[in-house]
Design an enzyme around this catalytic site. Structure first.
Site, short mmCIF file in Angstrom:
data_model
loop_
_atom_site.label_atom_id
_atom_site.label_comp_id
_atom_site.label_asym_id
_atom_site.label_seq_id
_atom_site.Cartn_x
_atom_site.Cartn_y
_atom_site.Cartn_z
N LYS A 1 0.83 -1.21 0.00
CA LYS A 1 0.00 0.00 0.00
C LYS A 1 0.87 1.26 0.00
CE LYS A 1 -4.16 -2.07 1.88
NZ LYS A 1 -4.97 -2.36 3.06
N LYS B 1 -5.37 -7.71 -12.02
CA LYS B 1 -6.49 -7.99 -11.11
C LYS B 1 -7.40 -6.77 -11.04
CE LYS B 1 -7.39 -8.31 -6.21
NZ LYS B 1 -7.39 -7.44 -5.18
N LYS C 1 -9.92 -1.55 -7.00
CA LYS C 1 -10.14 -0.11 -6.85
C LYS C 1 -8.83 0.65 -7.00
CE LYS C 1 -12.71 -1.48 -3.31
NZ LYS C 1 -12.79 -1.74 -1.91
P1 ADP Z 1 -9.88 -3.89 -4.09
O1 ADP Z 1 -8.67 -4.67 -4.59
O2 ADP Z 1 -10.73 -3.40 -5.20
O3 ADP Z 1 -9.48 -2.79 -3.12
P2 ADP Z 1 -10.64 -5.32 -1.74
O4 ADP Z 1 -9.20 -5.58 -1.43
O5 ADP Z 1 -11.39 -4.32 -0.91
O6 ADP Z 1 -10.76 -4.92 -3.28
O7 ADP Z 1 -11.40 -6.70 -1.72
C1 ADP Z 1 -12.61 -6.99 -1.07
C2 ADP Z 1 -12.94 -8.46 -1.31
O8 ADP Z 1 -13.17 -8.71 -2.72
C3 ADP Z 1 -11.80 -9.39 -0.89
O9 ADP Z 1 -12.35 -10.56 -0.31
C4 ADP Z 1 -11.10 -9.69 -2.20
O10 ADP Z 1 -10.42 -10.92 -2.18
C5 ADP Z 1 -12.25 -9.68 -3.22
N1 ADP Z 1 -11.75 -9.22 -4.54
C6 ADP Z 1 -11.30 -7.98 -4.83
N2 ADP Z 1 -10.92 -7.88 -6.13
C7 ADP Z 1 -11.12 -9.10 -6.67
C8 ADP Z 1 -10.91 -9.66 -7.98
N3 ADP Z 1 -10.45 -8.92 -8.99
N4 ADP Z 1 -11.23 -10.95 -8.18
C9 ADP Z 1 -11.71 -11.70 -7.17
N5 ADP Z 1 -11.92 -11.25 -5.92
C10 ADP Z 1 -11.64 -9.97 -5.65
#
Ligand code: ADP
Ligand code: TRP
Length: 321
Positions: free
Chosen positions: A110, A189, A192
């Protein structure tokens, strides 16, 4: 079996969140004692904007409810409405080895992505451990990226139990290996933090614009292509019916798959797939008093459980005299 997971309200939830976490959680409602919560205290490690945090929390609640989470059949609340989690975080932090927390790669990732290196960001895994241990969760469904945080929660539970006597359930991670990571517009991937998402409830022109921006290679239409290397195909796979998917797969393999055409098809499928939920979300957002009521009831249920655990913890460590 007690299943628990949380999601940050730090940006619009996207289809990666939906297929990676939300859909799984919603399906557990049928068979488990389910705990779902919106982790606003965690979101504060990256969001310092009052309106964004408050609106994001309500919106994440509307998202879950619109997608089918039934607050009568689970415990659904906002993390900060149960202040006991902060006390447990402190207690756990006094037995958290610095080395264990320093090894967590998400902190380094991060910072590398431009977040301010604050104490909150550093101790994020301890708050997450408190989230899990406070409710005595057996299983925690999370993406691969959260696996290390689950290890921290397990280590702290074991250490506490060893020092102070059997208190916490040692939680198991549940990583859905069958669910491949949902790719974003650029093939990385979907996240956000990469700005490559398709928000679940986007519609109309804005949705079409995102879909048209999915990156594809420059192979001519007639040339054969490998569907398994194409992020457009990976996204289509989530929404298309098996028969149609096979037809598209054959077009990829034998030549004739036109990316522009497939993107329009994906746009129609996505618009339809979330149409019912989109309508429900608008209804929830138009009634914030109802949303607050649902969350308040959820917090009461969650807090009753939290207080039992915290009372035991206080006894164990000597905070009851
Ligand atoms: P971001 O990467 O968008 O910030 P988060 O880390 O807040 O997302 O993830 C929230 C949940 O959604 C977690 O359980 C994470 O594993 C799942 N998740 C986030 N992005 C993906 C993705 N591209 N494919 C599958 N699962 C995801
Ligand atoms: N750190 C998790 C994420 O970013 C969110 C989270 C906070 C969580 N507390 C939790 C997930 C407890 C599962 C259990 O995705």
């Amino acid at each position: 079996m007690k299943i628990l997971s949380g999601i940050q309200p730090s940006g619009q939830l996207h289809i990666g969140n939906y297929f990676g976490m939300m859909q799984t959680m919603i399906s557990h409602m049928e068979t488990s004692d389910l705990y779902v919560f919106i982790v606003d205290l965690h979101a504060m490690t990256s969001v310092h904007d009052r309106d964004r945090l408050a609106a994001g929390t309500l919106e994440a609640a509307a998202d879950f409810l619109a997608l089918g989470l039934d607050p009568e059949r689970c415990t659904f609340w906002v993390q900060s409405d149960v202040p006991e989690v902060c006390e447990l975080t402190w207690i756990l932090s006094t037995i958290s080895p610095m080395g264990l927390i320093e090894r967590c790669h998400s902190y380094k990732d991060k910072i590398a992505n431009g977040l301010e290196p604050s104490h909150g960001l550093f101790s994020y895994p301890v708050l997450m451990a408190a989230d899990i241990l406070l409710y005595q969760a057996d299983q925690v469904p999370v993406g691969q990226d959260q696996k290390q945080h689950l290890e921290v929660a397990r280590d702290l539970a074991q250490k506490f139990n060893h020092f102070f006597g059997e208190t916490f359930v040692v939680p198991e991670p549940a990583i859905n290996k069958a669910m491949a990571t949902v790719p974003g517009l650029d093939g990385r991937k979907m996240s956000k933090s990469y700005g490559n998402t398709i928000p679940i409830f986007l519609e109309g022109k804005a949705l079409k614009k995102r879909i048209m921006a999915i990156e594809t290679d420059a192979t001519p239409v007639e040339a054969p292509k490998d569907p398994d290397k194409c992020n457009l195909y990976a996204l289509l796979k989530l929404f298309a019916e098996p028969g149609r998917l096979q037809e598209v797969r054959d077009l990829y393999l034998n030549g004739g798959a036109a990316y522009g055409y497939i993107k329009l098809e994906l746009f129609d499928l996505l618009s339809d797939y979330f149409a019912g939920a989109r309508k429900k979300k608008a209804e929830y957002l138009a009634d914030p008093a109802l949303l607050r009521e649902i969350l308040k009831n959820g917090a009461e249920k969650a807090r009753a459980k939290a207080m039992v655990t915290l009372d035991l913890v206080r006894q164990r460590v000597g905070l009851k005299y």
